[in-house]
Design an enzyme around this catalytic site. Structure first.
Site, PDB file in Angstrom:
ATOM      1  N   GLU A 168       7.754  66.773  32.973  1.00  0.00           N
ATOM      2  CA  GLU A 168       8.867  66.100  32.500  1.00  0.00           C
ATOM      3  C   GLU A 168       8.772  65.715  31.205  1.00  0.00           C
ATOM      4  O   GLU A 168       8.941  64.588  30.488  1.00  0.00           O
ATOM      5  CB  GLU A 168       9.546  64.680  33.373  1.00  0.00           C
ATOM      6  CG  GLU A 168       9.665  65.433  34.824  1.00  0.00           C
ATOM      7  CD  GLU A 168      10.389  63.981  35.647  1.00  0.00           C
ATOM      8  OE1 GLU A 168      10.345  63.110  35.076  1.00  0.00           O
ATOM      9  OE2 GLU A 168      10.628  64.099  36.666  1.00  0.00           O
ATOM     10  N   GLU A 282      10.888  71.213  43.647  1.00  0.00           N
ATOM     11  CA  GLU A 282      11.560  69.856  44.097  1.00  0.00           C
ATOM     12  C   GLU A 282      13.089  69.853  44.709  1.00  0.00           C
ATOM     13  O   GLU A 282      13.732  68.887  44.693  1.00  0.00           O
ATOM     14  CB  GLU A 282      11.401  68.752  43.137  1.00  0.00           C
ATOM     15  CG  GLU A 282       9.780  68.549  42.731  1.00  0.00           C
ATOM     16  CD  GLU A 282       9.801  67.252  41.705  1.00  0.00           C
ATOM     17  OE1 GLU A 282      10.796  66.415  41.613  1.00  0.00           O
ATOM     18  OE2 GLU A 282       8.696  67.364  40.885  1.00  0.00           O
TER      19      GLU A 282
HETATM   20  C1  XIL Z   1       9.786  60.540  43.129  1.00  0.00           C
HETATM   21  C2  XIL Z   1       9.341  60.134  44.657  1.00  0.00           C
HETATM   22  O1  XIL Z   1       9.886  60.959  45.604  1.00  0.00           O
HETATM   23  C3  XIL Z   1       9.710  58.673  44.873  1.00  0.00           C
HETATM   24  O2  XIL Z   1       9.067  58.387  46.303  1.00  0.00           O
HETATM   25  C4  XIL Z   1       9.056  57.799  43.907  1.00  0.00           C
HETATM   26  O3  XIL Z   1       9.465  56.647  44.135  1.00  0.00           O
HETATM   27  C5  XIL Z   1       9.430  58.211  42.510  1.00  0.00           C
HETATM   28  O4  XIL Z   1       9.161  59.564  42.512  1.00  0.00           O
HETATM   29  N1  XIL Z   1      10.514  64.189  39.900  1.00  0.00           N
HETATM   30  C6  XIL Z   1       9.366  64.150  40.185  1.00  0.00           C
HETATM   31  C7  XIL Z   1       8.686  63.441  41.308  1.00  0.00           C
HETATM   32  O5  XIL Z   1       8.541  64.935  39.563  1.00  0.00           O
HETATM   33  O6  XIL Z   1       7.537  62.821  41.347  1.00  0.00           O
HETATM   34  C8  XIL Z   1       9.733  62.375  41.783  1.00  0.00           C
HETATM   35  O7  XIL Z   1       9.389  61.799  42.939  1.00  0.00           O
HETATM   36  C9  XIL Z   1      11.136  62.857  41.777  1.00  0.00           C
HETATM   37  C10 XIL Z   1      11.542  63.438  40.345  1.00  0.00           C
END
Ligand code: XIL
Length: 375
Positions: A168, A282
């Site tokens: 990100e 994701e």
């Molecule tokens: C999220 C997790 O799912 C949560 O449990 C945590 O509280 C915050 O992070 N993008 C990403 C992930 O790259 O690491 C994130 O994961 C969701 C958004």
């Protein structure tokens, strides 16, 4: 069968979960339509592998301690991604200490269940341990970053399919080059990306090194502009010889948004033309904008994901799909920090329902994998 596919014995060991009646209802028509032997062709893992792709899902220590969930997970999934256990806040309680217990436990689980693993994530502006601010202001940014990546990546050398090296890093409004204003950017300038990828490559030459980002999904001006900014960043990294191997598109989708399949196909092509692989890293689907019955919501979620996946999977450079969790029983979309639906109903953004039954989203991913050209 690839050496990474589960053996028949392993599949039978997980069969009770796979055979749960609600779950089988969805699988039956698939099985009747094919003459593959019972269940072997049915999981997302095996459907992906039949096309030369992989299917994975994020998991965490809590979800994998749930035996029913873990049994279904090991049947459906070929690649495990630790949801939080490899982030800085989990691994680095203080500047001097590394705590690998949870991360190691997930890697052991993966090895025991014959799953591969993806590492997530080495550079991110979240999951930020407080001590890191002081280290950065004291001028130790490059040393701390290099030491972290070297220690973490070499610990799992040879066991990681890929690493999300930088997560990100783009936020359109933050800087002229669209790099997000993060403490890493402030401390080191854009070269923090170079340092991260080069250190990761040296620590594990085999793992695919991934730049991972979100908001690259729909036809909105914001997503379209972010796709262009990501391509610019990747093109610059490649031109300067920075060792990046793949783009991870997170795909936290929103049902109700417009998907432009032509634009996605073009985007995937452009990624490939840079000499990069593409991974959906994701996937999940929020449905704040959708009202209606559960069935209507599930159908809209599934259709939306399918529209997204088809052009991405049609691109030969795409190598796999990972969902951010597997069942709505454990989804960050219903977690403490999540936005809520206005009707108060939980989100249903993952392939399996809270009771682990396969939902239409499972079917949409299954068919998108089945229809992908063979690699
Ligand atoms: C999220 C997790 O799912 C949560 O449990 C945590 O509280 C915050 O992070 N993008 C990403 C992930 O790259 O690491 C994130 O994961 C969701 C958004």
């Amino acid at each position: 069968m690839s050496p990474l596919a589960p053996t028949r014995r392993q599949l039978l060991a997980t069969a009770p979960a796979v055979l749960a009646p609600t779950l089988l209802a969805g699988a039956c028509t698939e099985l009747q339509r094919s003459d593959r032997s019972a269940l072997l062709g049915a999981t997302l893992r095996l459907r992906a592998e039949a096309r030369g792709l992989f299917f994975g899902a994020a998991a965490n220590r809590t979800s994998l301690a749930d035996r029913a969930f873990a049994a279904t997970y090991t049947a459906e999934v070929g690649v495990l991604v630790p949801e939080t256990e490899m982030k800085w806040r989990a691994l680095r309680p203080t500047e001097g200490a590394f705590t690998f217990g949870s991360a190691d436990a997930l890697m052991d689980f993966a090895a025991g269940a014959n799953l591969r693993a993806r590492g997530h994530t080495l550079v991110w502006h979240e999951a930020w341990p407080e001590w890191l601010d002081a280290a950065l202001s004291a001028g130790r940014a490059a040393a701390v970053l290099e030491q972290h990546i070297e220690r973490v990546v070499s610990r799992y050398r040879g066991r990681m399919h890929s690493w999300d090296v930088v997560n990100e890093a783009i936020r359109l409004q933050d800087s002229p080059g669209h790099l997000r204003q993060t403490p890493w950017l402030e401390a080191l300038g854009p070269r923090y990306l170079d340092i991260a990828f080069r250190t990761a490559r040296a620590a594990d030459p085999q793992a695919l090194l991934v730049y991972n980002d979100f908001g690259l999904d729909d036809a909105s001006p914001a997503d379209s502009a972010k796709r262009a900014a990501v391509l610019d960043l990747l093109s610059d990294l490649k031109a300067r010889g920075v060792p990046v191997d793949a783009l991870g598109t997170q795909a936290h989708l929103r049902a109700g948004q417009v998907i432009d399949q032509g634009a996605l196909a073009q985007f995937a092509r452009s990624v490939a033309q840079l000499g990069l692989k593409l991974i959906v890293t994701e996937l999940d689907v929020r449905d704040h904008g959708i009202s209606g019955t559960l069935e209507e919501r599930d159908r809209a979620i599934a259709d939306h994901a399918r529209r997204f996946l088809d052009p991405i999977l049609a691109e030969p450079a795409t190598i796999g799909v990972v969902t951010w969790g597997l069942s709505d029983r454990y989804s960050w979309l219903n977690g403490p920090r999540a936005e809520r639906r206005s009707d108060g109903q939980p989100q249903r953004g993952l392939p399996l329902a809270p009771d682990l039954a396969r939902k239409p989203l499972w079917g949409a991913i299954a068919r998108a994998l089945d229809d992908a050209p063979r690699r």
